[in-house]
Design a protein around this motif. Sequence first.
Motif, PDB file in Angstrom:
ATOM      1  N   PHE A   4      -2.461   7.248   1.420  1.00  0.00           N
ATOM      2  CA  PHE A   4      -2.076   6.265   2.437  1.00  0.00           C
ATOM      3  C   PHE A   4      -0.867   6.821   3.193  1.00  0.00           C
ATOM      4  O   PHE A   4       0.162   7.150   2.598  1.00  0.00           O
TER       5      PHE A   4
ATOM      6  N   GLU B 141       0.075   3.852  -2.666  1.00  0.00           N
ATOM      7  CA  GLU B 141      -1.321   4.207  -2.899  1.00  0.00           C
ATOM      8  C   GLU B 141      -1.576   5.649  -2.458  1.00  0.00           C
ATOM      9  O   GLU B 141      -1.005   6.113  -1.466  1.00  0.00           O
TER      10      GLU B 141
ATOM     11  N   GLN C  15       0.810  -1.222   0.000  1.00  0.00           N
ATOM     12  CA  GLN C  15       0.000   0.000   0.000  1.00  0.00           C
ATOM     13  C   GLN C  15       0.843   1.271   0.000  1.00  0.00           C
ATOM     14  O   GLN C  15       0.294   2.369  -0.021  1.00  0.00           O
TER      15      GLN C  15
END
Length: 527
Positions: free
Chosen positions: A479, A476, A473
């Motif tokens: 995030f 992303e 992640q």
Amino acid sequence: MKGLAPRAPDSDLDEALTLKEPLRYLNVFRLVVAGLFLVAGRSLQLGSESPTLFVATSFAYVAAVLALGFPDSARLIGLRRLVTIQVLVDVTLLTLVMWSSGGYRSGIPILILIALAGAGLVGEGRMVLFYAAYATVAVLLENIFGTLWGRPTVDFFTVGITCIGFFAIAEVARLLALRAAANEKLARQRGVDLASQLRLNRQIIQDMQDGVLVVGENGLVRQFNPRAAVLLGTGLREGAPLAAYAPALARALRDSGARDNSSHSLRAEGSGTMLLARFLPAGEARETLVYLEDLDRIHSQVQQVKLAALGRLTASIAHEIRNPLASVSQAAELLREEKRSEMQARLIRIIGSNAQRIDNLVGDVLALGRRDEALREVLPLAEFVGDFIEEFEVGKADGGHGVVVNRVLPGLEMAIDRTHMRQILSNLVVNAYRYCSKGPAAVQIGAALRDDGRVALDVLDDGPGVPDNLRAQIFEPFFTTHSKGTGLGLYISRELAEANGAVLELCADEPAGLPGAHFRLIGRVKP
């Protein structure tokens, strides 16, 4: 209107090749007839009225057939002239055989009918009528002279019916030749169109993003395109069992029972890609057509569309936020200059801090809009990184001198937009500085030339690193694990890297001495 036997429309060579076969058969027929006259003519009661003329005519017929049937005759005389000469020779010599054999009752007019039928198949329209007229005149003259020479009276009505048959046979043969030519032309055109369509379909299947397989009833791979092998991550082979290369796909195929439009999602063992497999019956051969779609690519495309829409929306909002935000920041500065209580000063600091945070967020969002404005230039990395570290240390409130060090050797260069490079490096170093120990050389920037000719720029720190459960992640948007982070820094850095033809990745290996995060930017040496 002119008609030919089966022919290609625009090439004399094709025409000659097309007429070659029927001409060969006609020459064989002529040779058999001429040879039969010469060998068994007297046994067939031919030449009864003029044996000498019959034998001479038979020899002349054999010689003419051999001479005109020679392979180079068409090239020397011309194809159309050759056909005309052969027909005229046939009619003339057969009429002489008829004269020497007692006239019409010898049955020779039947052979003339056959010769005219063959001429209708290979001759031109008007010339076919000329051949029939010539045969009619020859037969009528033969009968007239036979009557004058004292031959028993012949029924001219019967002869006239035969002459009419000459025209009928010649015209019917011509029409059949025209029809055959039209059908052959249509068949050739359809063959060309079909071959072109097959080549086009083959090229489309080879280049399409989806994988395509044809699997037989026994589970053997019949055909596949290169994309199917890439998606499955294995070396498919025609005639091999599918289960040996893609067990999950083979199981899904068995479970589907080749039902119309049935589909299964599965993960390919070889490539690890998530696939959507659709199964369709392929005709009456009991084969199954398998379409493989890359679900990861589809999800990525959907995500890109969502992010593009979100980027346009947030960019519009960011422009509207900056004006009132500037007013808030200015008001906070003015309040700070006045003498206030400790509580009021603390509230003013909170206002300023959050206003700065919002301004950073707006700046990050607006950076997305400049993704495609890359102006690449060749940057000397050692000099560029050195200047960046100096600016970074000046801008840090806590000093930070000696925390970030330059390990880039002189001479290394990278082709990248200068502004984009500064923002990428800033995002990486800010993150590294945030989590490092703040000791000497806690953050290091190095570079090396790779074996593939590209340059790798590394940013390392001695912090705790990125947990394994967060690695997927880390790039992303929005995030973040930091309370004051926007969650856009690494996402924007990767987008800017891609805009410059570079790659930003989080390395899995941990270099000795620096156990923290390790980010690597890989770019080209030349624009």
